[in-house]
Write an enzyme that holds these catalytic residues in place. Sequence first.
Site, short mmCIF file in Angstrom:
data_model
loop_
_atom_site.label_atom_id
_atom_site.label_comp_id
_atom_site.label_asym_id
_atom_site.label_seq_id
_atom_site.Cartn_x
_atom_site.Cartn_y
_atom_site.Cartn_z
N SER A 109 19.20 106.61 37.66
CA SER A 109 18.75 106.59 36.27
C SER A 109 19.05 105.25 35.61
O SER A 109 20.04 104.59 35.93
CB SER A 109 19.47 107.70 35.50
OG SER A 109 19.35 107.51 34.11
N TYR A 132 13.53 103.90 31.63
CA TYR A 132 13.15 104.26 30.26
C TYR A 132 12.70 102.97 29.60
O TYR A 132 13.32 101.92 29.82
CB TYR A 132 14.35 104.79 29.48
CG TYR A 132 14.73 106.22 29.77
CD1 TYR A 132 13.81 107.25 29.61
CD2 TYR A 132 16.02 106.55 30.15
CE1 TYR A 132 14.17 108.57 29.85
CE2 TYR A 132 16.39 107.88 30.38
CZ TYR A 132 15.46 108.88 30.23
OH TYR A 132 15.82 110.19 30.45
N THR A 158 9.78 107.28 33.11
CA THR A 158 9.85 108.55 32.38
C THR A 158 9.12 108.46 31.06
O THR A 158 9.41 107.57 30.24
CB THR A 158 11.33 108.94 32.18
OG1 THR A 158 11.94 108.99 33.47
CG2 THR A 158 11.47 110.28 31.48
N LYS A 256 6.83 110.18 35.23
CA LYS A 256 7.57 111.44 35.19
C LYS A 256 7.58 112.02 33.78
O LYS A 256 7.96 111.34 32.83
CB LYS A 256 9.01 111.19 35.65
CG LYS A 256 9.96 112.36 35.50
CD LYS A 256 11.28 112.05 36.18
CE LYS A 256 12.30 113.15 36.00
NZ LYS A 256 12.87 113.18 34.64
N HIS A 280 11.35 117.63 31.59
CA HIS A 280 12.69 117.06 31.51
C HIS A 280 13.76 118.16 31.64
O HIS A 280 14.79 118.14 30.99
CB HIS A 280 12.86 116.30 30.19
CG HIS A 280 13.70 115.06 30.29
ND1 HIS A 280 13.17 113.80 30.41
CD2 HIS A 280 15.05 114.88 30.28
CE1 HIS A 280 14.16 112.91 30.46
NE2 HIS A 280 15.31 113.54 30.39
C1 LIG Z 1 22.25 115.91 32.69
C2 LIG Z 1 20.85 115.45 32.87
C3 LIG Z 1 20.55 114.11 32.69
C4 LIG Z 1 19.24 113.66 32.88
N1 LIG Z 1 18.99 112.33 32.75
C5 LIG Z 1 17.74 111.87 33.02
C6 LIG Z 1 17.47 110.48 33.00
O1 LIG Z 1 18.34 109.67 32.79
N2 LIG Z 1 16.19 110.09 33.24
C7 LIG Z 1 15.18 110.99 33.51
O2 LIG Z 1 14.05 110.60 33.72
N3 LIG Z 1 15.43 112.31 33.55
C8 LIG Z 1 16.68 112.77 33.33
N4 LIG Z 1 16.93 114.10 33.40
C9 LIG Z 1 15.85 115.04 33.80
C10 LIG Z 1 15.84 115.19 35.32
O3 LIG Z 1 15.46 113.99 35.95
C11 LIG Z 1 14.89 116.31 35.77
O4 LIG Z 1 13.63 116.10 35.20
C12 LIG Z 1 15.39 117.70 35.39
O5 LIG Z 1 16.79 117.77 35.51
C13 LIG Z 1 14.74 118.74 36.30
O6 LIG Z 1 15.16 120.02 35.98
P1 LIG Z 1 16.34 120.79 36.74
O7 LIG Z 1 17.61 120.21 36.22
O8 LIG Z 1 16.14 122.19 36.31
O9 LIG Z 1 16.18 120.55 38.22
C14 LIG Z 1 18.22 114.57 33.23
C15 LIG Z 1 18.55 115.93 33.42
C16 LIG Z 1 19.84 116.37 33.26
C17 LIG Z 1 20.16 117.81 33.51
#
Ligand SMILES: Cc1cc2nc3c(=O)[nH]c(=O)nc-3n(C[C@H](O)[C@H](O)[C@H](O)COP(=O)(O)O)c2cc1C
Length: 390
Positions: A109, A132, A158, A256, A280
């Site tokens: 990330s 981002y 994203t 994404k 997300h």
């Molecule tokens: C704690 C956390 C932090 C996340 N940080 C980012 C991030 O920095 N960039 C991003 O594109 N998505 C981020 N996401 C979204 C994830 O990439 C992903 O889309 C999502 O967790 C998928 O769902 P799931 O947790 O049910 O597998 C984050 C998700 C969580 C749970």
Amino acid sequence: MAMKIPVTAGDFRAQARSQLPRFLFDYLDGGANDEHTLHANETAWRDVTLRQRVLVDVDQVDTCTTLGGQACVMPVVLAPVGLAGMMAKRGEVQALRAANSAGIPFTLSTVGICPLSEVEAAASAPFWFQLYMIRDRGRVENLLHKAWQAGCRTLVFTVDLPIPGMRHRDTRNGLGATGLRATTLRLQQVLSRPNWLWNVALRGGPLTFGNLSEAVPGARNLDAFKAWVDSQFDPTVTWVDIAWLRQHWQGTLILKGILEAEDARHAVQVGADGIVVSNHGGRQLDGVAATASKLPAIVAAVGGQTEILVDGGIRSGVDVFRALALGASGVMIGRPWAWALAAAGETGITDLLQSWQQELRLAMMMTGVTEIASIGCAQLDHVSEFPAGK
Ligand SMILES: Cc1cc2nc3c(=O)[nH]c(=O)nc-3n(C[C@H](O)[C@H](O)[C@H](O)COP(=O)(O)O)c2cc1C
């Protein structure tokens, strides 16, 4: 009482809860508002039922595939998770190592703790970088350059975070708040987790945003992160900027956060090599549909023109199979790997991925398919509900 051996994503979640200070567990576990979309993501996969087939020769089953131009041992990618390095000591490096040994891609990330250079030093295969859009395009160019230098060839951009969602659990834990009450609350939570305090807070540093340290020198905690995101993430981004990005990134470009077929078509038009159907993880707009229910229409619109990944609520190898049956080429997983990381570090993720690969293999054998490319709507029960599966 002795802790049982964790097997499922839910088992690792329970262990993560006992390891992490409350505010961190909630940051990881929670979603936006009342978390309806978060829960819908999980239950929607369970509603996809499969067709058992028998007396097919399934002696030779192959879970290998290609995603983002990279060979993968199974169609699973570790999704970008901001602040993963707060879940365990140098968390992103541990996750990368587990992904490398499982033969699947890891995505770092923008707001990870470990910098690109640290992850690169530990990598035995190319990893993916998530971006981002930051207001200062010079910084974006610099990040892209660093990612390329670190060997990243797949960029995950994203598009579903023009502003961070309303995550009420974070607010309840005093995130973003200053003052004695919020500080005392969090101090209590940290002191009740001595393992975390010793291994991560004291011995796991620096706990800064590795890729943004020049941009946010003072960003040492979740509050600073939130403040920086609020002020620096660029909500003016449009499709025009994707064209700019396309020019500045020679590698594979994946968008994404696509949830509508119309946006998926646009992504194809601007030259995206792939998309991730995502909300997300239910952390942005509570009230949008589960990704499993949006996937078929997107597959119908752009399948064959771009690579389609999906994420949100995938909690087992059988869910991976379901996503493929609905037409995805692969999945991303977020919380499951971060729970396993918090619970048992690299080993936890390795064990979870091994178990999922075995579940996927079993689902293939029980539905009578031997290759990833053969998984499709023929393996779905109640096909009429999902008319657009491939
Ligand atoms: C704690 C956390 C932090 C996340 N940080 C980012 C991030 O920095 N960039 C991003 O594109 N998505 C981020 N996401 C979204 C994830 O990439 C992903 O889309 C999502 O967790 C998928 O769902 P799931 O947790 O049910 O597998 C984050 C998700 C969580 C749970």
